[in-house]
Design a protein around this motif. Structure first.
Motif, PDB file in Angstrom:
ATOM      1  N   ALA A 166      -3.042  -0.181  -4.523  1.00 12.83           N
ATOM      2  CA  ALA A 166      -2.756   0.365  -3.194  1.00 12.83           C
ATOM      3  C   ALA A 166      -4.013   0.392  -2.334  1.00 12.83           C
ATOM      4  N   LEU A 167      -5.145   0.789  -2.925  1.00  9.85           N
ATOM      5  CA  LEU A 167      -6.390   0.848  -2.160  1.00  9.85           C
ATOM      6  C   LEU A 167      -6.839  -0.547  -1.727  1.00  9.85           C
ATOM      7  N   LEU A 168      -6.708  -1.526  -2.645  1.00  6.28           N
ATOM      8  CA  LEU A 168      -7.096  -2.886  -2.291  1.00  6.28           C
ATOM      9  C   LEU A 168      -6.204  -3.445  -1.184  1.00  6.28           C
ATOM     10  N   ALA A 169      -4.903  -3.179  -1.296  1.00  6.26           N
ATOM     11  CA  ALA A 169      -3.988  -3.652  -0.257  1.00  6.26           C
ATOM     12  C   ALA A 169      -4.296  -3.001   1.086  1.00  6.26           C
ATOM     13  N   PRO A 224       2.368   7.038   3.970  1.00  6.31           N
ATOM     14  CA  PRO A 224       2.122   6.207   5.154  1.00  6.31           C
ATOM     15  C   PRO A 224       0.883   6.611   5.937  1.00  6.31           C
ATOM     16  N   ALA A 225       0.670   7.920   6.148  1.00  4.35           N
ATOM     17  CA  ALA A 225      -0.501   8.365   6.912  1.00  4.35           C
ATOM     18  C   ALA A 225      -1.783   7.997   6.187  1.00  4.35           C
ATOM     19  N   ALA A 226      -1.781   8.119   4.851  1.00  7.40           N
ATOM     20  CA  ALA A 226      -2.979   7.775   4.086  1.00  7.40           C
ATOM     21  C   ALA A 226      -3.268   6.283   4.151  1.00  7.40           C
ATOM     22  N   ALA A 227      -2.210   5.459   4.092  1.00  8.22           N
ATOM     23  CA  ALA A 227      -2.398   4.014   4.193  1.00  8.22           C
ATOM     24  C   ALA A 227      -2.984   3.638   5.550  1.00  8.22           C
ATOM     25  N   VAL A 228      -2.485   4.274   6.607  1.00 12.37           N
ATOM     26  CA  VAL A 228      -3.027   4.016   7.943  1.00 12.37           C
ATOM     27  C   VAL A 228      -4.474   4.493   8.022  1.00 12.37           C
ATOM     28  N   ALA A 229      -4.767   5.643   7.417  1.00 15.07           N
ATOM     29  CA  ALA A 229      -6.136   6.166   7.443  1.00 15.07           C
ATOM     30  C   ALA A 229      -7.104   5.204   6.760  1.00 15.07           C
ATOM     31  N   VAL A 230      -6.740   4.715   5.563  1.00 13.48           N
ATOM     32  CA  VAL A 230      -7.603   3.769   4.860  1.00 13.48           C
ATOM     33  C   VAL A 230      -7.785   2.505   5.699  1.00 13.48           C
ATOM     34  N   VAL A 234      -2.997  16.857   6.165  1.00 12.91           N
ATOM     35  CA  VAL A 234      -1.852  17.768   6.268  1.00 12.91           C
ATOM     36  C   VAL A 234      -0.742  17.374   5.296  1.00 12.91           C
ATOM     37  N   VAL A 235      -0.391  16.078   5.253  1.00 11.25           N
ATOM     38  CA  VAL A 235       0.773  15.641   4.478  1.00 11.25           C
ATOM     39  C   VAL A 235       0.419  15.180   3.067  1.00 11.25           C
ATOM     40  N   GLY A 236      -0.852  14.931   2.797  1.00 13.10           N
ATOM     41  CA  GLY A 236      -1.243  14.495   1.462  1.00 13.10           C
ATOM     42  C   GLY A 236      -1.500  13.003   1.379  1.00 13.10           C
ATOM     43  N   VAL A 237      -2.128  12.596   0.274  1.00 13.33           N
ATOM     44  CA  VAL A 237      -2.538  11.200   0.096  1.00 13.33           C
ATOM     45  C   VAL A 237      -1.495  10.385  -0.649  1.00 13.33           C
ATOM     46  N   GLY A 238      -0.819  10.989  -1.599  1.00 15.27           N
ATOM     47  CA  GLY A 238       0.086  10.232  -2.460  1.00 15.27           C
ATOM     48  C   GLY A 238      -0.631   9.855  -3.744  1.00 15.27           C
ATOM     49  N   ALA A 239      -0.164   8.791  -4.388  1.00 17.25           N
ATOM     50  CA  ALA A 239      -0.761   8.316  -5.636  1.00 17.25           C
ATOM     51  C   ALA A 239      -1.863   7.316  -5.306  1.00 17.25           C
ATOM     52  N   VAL A 240      -3.088   7.630  -5.709  1.00 18.02           N
ATOM     53  CA  VAL A 240      -4.232   6.759  -5.437  1.00 18.02           C
ATOM     54  C   VAL A 240      -4.380   5.770  -6.590  1.00 18.02           C
ATOM     55  N   ALA A 264       0.823  -1.213   0.000  1.00 16.39           N
ATOM     56  CA  ALA A 264       0.000   0.000   0.000  1.00 16.39           C
ATOM     57  C   ALA A 264       0.855   1.259   0.000  1.00 16.39           C
ATOM     58  N   VAL A 265       1.965   1.253   0.759  1.00 12.65           N
ATOM     59  CA  VAL A 265       2.769   2.476   0.874  1.00 12.65           C
ATOM     60  C   VAL A 265       3.686   2.686  -0.324  1.00 12.65           C
ATOM     61  N   ARG A 266       3.641   1.781  -1.289  1.00 13.03           N
ATOM     62  CA  ARG A 266       4.378   2.048  -2.532  1.00 13.03           C
ATOM     63  C   ARG A 266       3.763   3.236  -3.273  1.00 13.03           C
ATOM     64  N   ASP A 267       2.457   3.404  -3.148  1.00 13.27           N
ATOM     65  CA  ASP A 267       1.767   4.502  -3.821  1.00 13.27           C
ATOM     66  C   ASP A 267       1.190   5.516  -2.830  1.00 13.27           C
ATOM     67  N   LEU A 268       0.572   5.032  -1.786  1.00  9.90           N
ATOM     68  CA  LEU A 268      -0.016   5.927  -0.794  1.00  9.90           C
ATOM     69  C   LEU A 268       1.039   6.398   0.196  1.00  9.90           C
TER      70      LEU A 268
END
Length: 378
Positions: free
Chosen positions: A242-245, A40-46, A232-238, A34-38
């Motif tokens: 990444a979303l499925l992971a 880290p904060a966004a991956a934790v949020a999802v 604050v830090v952004g989502v990254g590449a959606v 997941a953190v390859r694209d998202l």
């Protein structure tokens, strides 16, 4: 479904926690994907938004079924009470407020330290080798007994000390960690402290609250804090991979934390953190099965040492009676946050949080059976 739930609750709590560790371990590889694209904060949020939604939907379904089942009986009871010239539920308001305040306190504390642990660990991965971070993050197995000893002023038993030593040695060998202490390593050690505090907070509050509600509360806190960090830090590449992971990690988190809370109603923090040291072993096996990572002699030897440490620590432990309540803190801590001190004795057949009783007259059965009553077992 009810039969399966009863069987699960009757199972030994170490076995329940081992299953929980398996779900956590199964999320390690998807979290890395997941953190390859998202970010880290966004991956934790999802992860935690999905987990919160799943637990919330499950609780809503249970509440709906209960409401449909007991609605007629509750209405008949209210009519009977009115005909007798008195009410039965007027005294439970103060107790419910205490329970709600305790739930909010426990959820904020457990969710807050869990968020800190996740953020620090992800930050450490940007600055240090993954194996070193994994080893230092597993130092919760040392931090928890030390904190317990300081809080209770009693050293853990010799078997627990020997088990911790074996688990630490096994984790060091399995991860191939290096002992150079830099910024990343310091953050990893701090993440271990956050993880330790989460285990202890869970052991303290889980016996006092209904597990699913406590589980939902702390999941929601992490989801909120991680979402704020993402803003604050952004989502990254959606991307869909990444979303499925990240979505799968949410499913694993929902099931794993639910089982962990259930197990820690009858295990203290020291026992829980020892059993959770098996997560790196399960992760290694999963990596071997899924992506073909090699099983070297060091990896196998480290895994054997960890399993031996858990066995040494727990084989001499007393049995776990079905009603035992465990706590990671002394009975007097914190007096103002719990309406009763956790007991290590079996519970009465129908456990009820004492302050949920009315100040005068018998308790209202309908009020105590309602889905929003947070005391006792689910």
């Amino acid at each position: 479904m009810k039969a399966a739930t009863r069987s699960l609750r009757a199972a030994p709590p170490p076995l329940i926690l081992l299953v929980s560790a398996g779900f956590f371990a199964s999320s390690i590889l998807p979290a890395q994907w997941a953190v390859r694209d998202l970010r880290p904060a966004a991956a934790v949020a999802v992860r935690f938004v999905v987990a919160t939604a799943l637990v919330g939907l499950a609780l809503a379904a249970v509440a709906w079924r209960r409401t449909a089942a007991v609605g007629a009986a509750a209405g008949a009871e209210m009519l009977a009470g009115a005909a007798a010239g008195g009410g039965t539920g007027g005294g439970t308001g103060g107790g419910q407020k205490v329970l709600t305040r305790l739930l909010v306190t426990g959820s904020v504390l457990a969710g807050g330290v869990n968020t800190v642990g996740f953020v620090l660990q992800n930050s450490a991965l940007d600055r240090a080798e993954a194996g070193t971070v994994a080893f230092l993050s597993s130092m919760s197995v040392v931090v928890v007994p030390v904190l317990l000893a300081l809080a209770s002023r009693h050293w853990p038993p010799g078997r627990r000390i020997a088990g911790v030593a074996l688990a630490v040695a096994g984790s060091f060998v399995l991860t191939g960690a290096e002992l150079d202490l830099g910024a990343g390593e310091a953050l990893a050690l701090l993440s271990a402290v956050g993880g330790s505090l989460h285990v202890m907070a869970t052991s303290h509050f889980a016996p006092l609250l209904r597990g699913p509600w406590f589980n939902l509360g702390q999941l929601g806190v992490v989801a909120l804090l991680a979402s704020l960090a993402t803003a604050v830090v952004g989502v990254g590449a959606v991307t869909w991979p990444a979303l499925l992971a990240a979505g799968y990690t949410g499913v694993a988190q929902a099931v794993g934390l639910s089982l962990q809370v259930m197990a820690q109603r009858r295990l203290d923090g020291g026992q829980a953190v020892m059993i959770l040291t098996t997560i790196p072993v399960m992760t290694t096996v999963a990596a071997w099965l899924v992506v073909g990572d090699p099983l070297t002699a060091a990896v196998v030897g480290g895994g054997v040492l960890i399993v031996a440490g858990v066995a040494v620590s727990e084989c001499g432990a007393p049995p776990w009676p079905p009603g035992r309540i465990a706590s990671s803190f002394p009975a007097s801590f914190p007096a103002r946050l719990s309406a009763r001190s956790p007991s290590r004795h079996p519970r009465p057949p129908n456990p009820v949080f004492p302050l949920s009783q009315p100040t005068s007259g018998p308790a209202a059965p309908a009020a105590l059976d309602a889905p929003v009553a947070l005391a006792g077992e689910e």
